[in-house]
Scaffold this motif. Structure first.
Motif: not given
Length: 351
Positions: A99-107, A287-305
């Motif tokens: 996604s080229n950045g984390c959640g805070s960077r996206a904000l 590009h959109m598919l890659r970014s969305g996939t990364g966002a989903a991984l961050m959402g799932i992984g962030g909760v697990m971590a």
């Protein structure tokens, strides 16, 4: 003003400052790692290291003085799952690269007009909510229950205390060792020493982490209406913010939601004031598919971590919790895998 209202207002102010600092300095773990590993520029990773050092020093001072009880946070638990924390970190780290950045960077980038970040924020929020309370939650809970361990020492200070040292001495030694090592790493880089803006950004972000602990752990310490003891983190708060935006009736804002709103507003105001606001979108469906996939991984992984590159990388580590170091190790390895090696995320072809 009631304590809950004071906490929300303070969360908004902390978010505003973080949004402005993040936009002006480019503060981001993923950008730091990319600059260091792929481009040979180590300044941003030193900014992150300095922020971590300041966060640890200030947070441990608050804890040692009895101002804030960090033991009430989610990071200092006696029972936790090392495999889930590490796997969550891996998913989050690799998702950051996609996604080229984390959640805070996206904000922060959303406040600058980056519409790609809008997709990242929405997908991250949905994936995180699914993992917290939705379709993915039962699998996460089952995995945690099957692999969790109860420990006698859940932090570096408590680990030192098992050797016979007093609690205050253990805290001071552990904090001093971590802070000195991080500061030496940061200022050993000549280019960083010549970057006052990056130094200021590192100090400010570290102080914001401690400020969050002070706000929720001291100002919000109301026996009749207590608030959770927490600080800067973005995965769960982004999920809560989306839910609040859709279903505000019956829901109440909290420190995390106020911080998310503040980061976006701080970045937006700063972008407009410095003429950096510019609408940007995706270059291709891929590009959109890659970014969305990364966002989903961050959402799932962030909760697990139990947190993100900020929530665990700075806030969790500031408690010196052993579980936070496990999660951060996963985040760093996942990010490195996305930047170098056989699993490296390839640059998108320019049309």
């Amino acid at each position: 003003m009631e304590s809950t209202q004071l906490v929300i207002l303070a969360g908004l102010v902390i978010g505003l400052i973080y949004g402005a600092v993040g936009l002006l300095s480019g503060f981001c773990l993923m950008s730091s790692m990319r600059g260091w590993l792929a481009q040979g520029d180590g300044r941003l990773v030193r900014t992150y290291a300095l922020a971590m050092a300041v966060a640890i020093a200030a947070s441990q001072f608050l804890a040692g003085s009895g101002t804030v009880d960090l033991g009430k946070s989610i990071y200092l638990q006696q029972t936790f799952s090392v495999p889930v924390l590490f796997l969550g970190g891996l998913l989050f780290g690799y998702g950051m690269v996609l996604s080229n950045g984390c959640g805070s960077r996206a904000l922060v980038l959303l406040g600058r007009g980056n519409l790609r970040s809008f997709v990242v924020v929405i997908v991250l929020a949905i994936a995180a909510q699914m993992t917290l309370k939705g379709l993915i939650a039962p699998a996460r809970i089952a995995l945690v229950q099957a692999s969790q361990t109860t420990v006698n020492a859940n932090s570096l200070p408590s680990l030192l205390a098992t050797l016979g040292a007093a609690e205050s001495v253990s805290r001071a030694l552990a904090a001093a060792a971590a802070v000195v090592a991080l500061i030496l790493f940061a200022f050993a880089h000549p280019a960083f020493r010549r970057s006052p803006g990056q130094i200021a950004a590192g100090v400010l972000v570290g102080l914001l982490v401690a400020g969050g602990w002070f706000v929720t752990g001291y100002l919000g310490a109301d026996d009749f209406n207590p608030v959770p003891v927490t600080s800067l983190t973005f995965v769960a708060p982004i999920a809560d913010s989306l839910q609040y935006a859709m279903l505000s009736t019956g829901l109440t804002p909290n420190f995390g939601i106020a911080t998310v709103a503040g980061v976006f507003a701080g970045s937006l105001v700063t972008a407009i004031a410095t003429r950096r606001f510019k609408l940007e979108g995706y270059s291709s469906p891929r590009h959109m598919l890659r970014s969305g996939t990364g966002a989903a991984l961050m959402g799932i992984g962030g909760v697990m971590a139990f947190g993100c590159s900020i929530g665990q990388g700075l806030t969790g580590v500031s408690t010196l919790a052993l579980g936070s170091f496990v999660a951060v190790a996963g985040i760093l390895i996942g990010t490195t895998a996305g930047l170098r090696g056989s699993l490296r995320v390839q640059p998108l072809a320019v049309a």
